[in-house]
Design a protein around this motif. Structure first.
Motif: not given
Length: 87
Positions: A81-85
């Protein structure tokens, strides 16, 4: 089971119409391949889902026609799970 129905039953996405939209927009991959709402999924498949600012990789553990809210989390395992900018 159809991808859109799985996303709803597992409660990854609350409504089936939203699940259809997300898949139709190309924001879901099954085993690395772009998936349509009607794509069949089974235990062992890996899903990559892009939710706005979040990118999740999920392994399907169970597939059932319906589930209680408490049981929905047992349908999948989150692998990444990762945040995307979006800049």
């Amino acid at each position: 089971m159809r991808l859109d129905k799985y996303l709803k039953v597992s409660r990854l996405i609350k409504r089936r119409t939203m699940a259809k939209e997300v898949a139709s927009q190309g924001r879901v991959k099954v085993n690395g391949q772009a998936a349509k709402p009607g794509t069949e999924v089974k235990p062992g498949d890996e899903l990559e889902v892009l939710f706005g600012q979040k990118h999740m990789t999920i392994r399907i553990d169970r597939v059932e026609e319906s589930a209680k809210k408490e049981d929905a989390a047992t349908f999948y395992s989150i692998l990444k799970e990762e945040r995307v900018d979006n800049n």
